[in-house]
Design a protein around this motif. Sequence first.
Motif, PDB file in Angstrom:
ATOM      1  N   ALA A 204      42.444  45.984  38.588  1.00 39.45           N
ATOM      2  CA  ALA A 204      43.253  44.507  38.488  1.00 39.45           C
ATOM      3  C   ALA A 204      43.478  43.972  39.711  1.00 39.45           C
ATOM      4  O   ALA A 204      43.722  43.153  40.500  1.00 39.45           O
ATOM      5  N   LEU A 205      44.304  44.810  40.775  1.00 38.32           N
ATOM      6  CA  LEU A 205      44.861  45.133  41.521  1.00 38.32           C
ATOM      7  C   LEU A 205      43.938  44.990  42.761  1.00 38.32           C
ATOM      8  O   LEU A 205      44.896  44.669  44.309  1.00 38.32           O
ATOM      9  N   GLU A 206      42.286  44.708  42.860  1.00 37.67           N
ATOM     10  CA  GLU A 206      41.694  45.029  43.041  1.00 37.67           C
ATOM     11  C   GLU A 206      41.736  43.727  44.974  1.00 37.67           C
ATOM     12  O   GLU A 206      41.837  43.949  45.677  1.00 37.67           O
ATOM     13  N   PRO A 207      41.858  42.328  44.009  1.00 38.18           N
ATOM     14  CA  PRO A 207      42.814  41.575  44.538  1.00 38.18           C
ATOM     15  C   PRO A 207      43.269  41.977  45.829  1.00 38.18           C
ATOM     16  O   PRO A 207      43.755  41.371  46.616  1.00 38.18           O
ATOM     17  N   PHE A 208      44.167  42.204  45.252  1.00 37.88           N
ATOM     18  CA  PHE A 208      45.472  42.023  46.529  1.00 37.88           C
ATOM     19  C   PHE A 208      45.250  43.083  47.614  1.00 37.88           C
ATOM     20  O   PHE A 208      45.240  42.913  48.393  1.00 37.88           O
ATOM     21  N   PHE A 209      44.868  44.185  47.281  1.00 39.78           N
ATOM     22  CA  PHE A 209      44.251  45.103  48.130  1.00 39.78           C
ATOM     23  C   PHE A 209      42.929  44.471  49.338  1.00 39.78           C
ATOM     24  O   PHE A 209      43.154  44.230  50.560  1.00 39.78           O
TER      25      PHE A 209
END
Length: 413
Positions: A204-209
Amino acid sequence: MMATISSSIQFSLQRSRFSAHLHKLPSRNERFVSKAKSLDFSSLPEPAGLSAKPLRFFGSQLLKQRGTFQFPISKAAAADAEGREIEISDGFSRPNKSFAERFPALVTGFFFFTWYFLNVIFNILNKKVYNYFPYPYFVSVVHLLVGVVYCLGSWTVGLPKRAPIDKELFALLTPVAFCHALGHVMSNVSFAAVAVSFTHTIKALEPFFNAAASQFVLGHQIPLSLWLSLTPVVIGVSFASLTELSFNWTGFISAMISNVAFTYRSIYSKKAMTGMDSTNIYAYISIIALLFCLPPAIFIEGPQLMQYGFKDAIAKVGLYKFLSDLFWIGMFYHLYNQVATNTLERVAPLTHAVGNVLKRVFVIGFSIVVFGNKISTQTGIGTVIAIAGVAIYSLIKAKLEEQKRKASHMKAS
């Protein structure tokens, strides 16, 4: 005799007067033209005595014109140049609408359902295979191999027709395929090491990256609202990781590497935009990615597989189930990616964002139910916070992209 002559002369005079009268009357064609001229098909003035209202067509009902005449308009069936049935009505031909054209919302809903269904089945079956065959590098190769065979078969029958590739396009797709291979392998390493729900929480952290790469690599200015919306994502993932019962560093780091790899895949994909359709692009990416996945599978897991990996798996579930499981996880992997592309092409960016968030919720929920994974209260709260943050981020980003698209469209017009 005189009477006969008189009668003959009288008959001739009457016939002459009748003929003259007929000569003065308009012919049948002239009467039809006169009547046709009285019909108001344009803005020309209408002859006196007729209604000023234009003609109206009502399917097969009577066409009425006050002061003139009336005739029925009928419907007929015919076929167009491609053999599809068309309807001729009111003097115009209309092709019969397909099911997708008549019920677009229903068809789009079916695409979403199919996408979620295939994704959930893939994740569940994939994890079940890892429970008795914990070799993620080799399984990653199987995923791509089945997909490549599927693409080659599709090209053979011409569905779709294979698009040619040159050296320039190959050079553009190679970094995309490398990032795709790295992200795919690392995701599978994480799936094999920890619970499916936890891997998806980390991912779910993919948008942050993506946001970080856009601003610090591509130089795009990210609005403050997007950065603020990512805060609950980071907090939620951290909160869930602290008390995750299946936590280990291999699964956590692998999922993080997967996020970075898929972020760079998005960056390189923008540089590799061509006129080729997405199906052919994905096929070439899968072929190149397979070549990248083969060496680590051979050198890292090859000796173990040949020594006892295959033997142990066959002893546990049998040869037929082992091979069928490998085939189906590869098929479901390829199909859910293909259907996801088809689904997202049918909807607006806002719906796209909501669909991606709901997909992750579905996968996490079903994996917990199927595998009976026990999660702590803190892990559950952290997961909910992270997913909510992703939803907020996706909605804000979709609205910003829509505003940007409208502004560019207005500027172009």
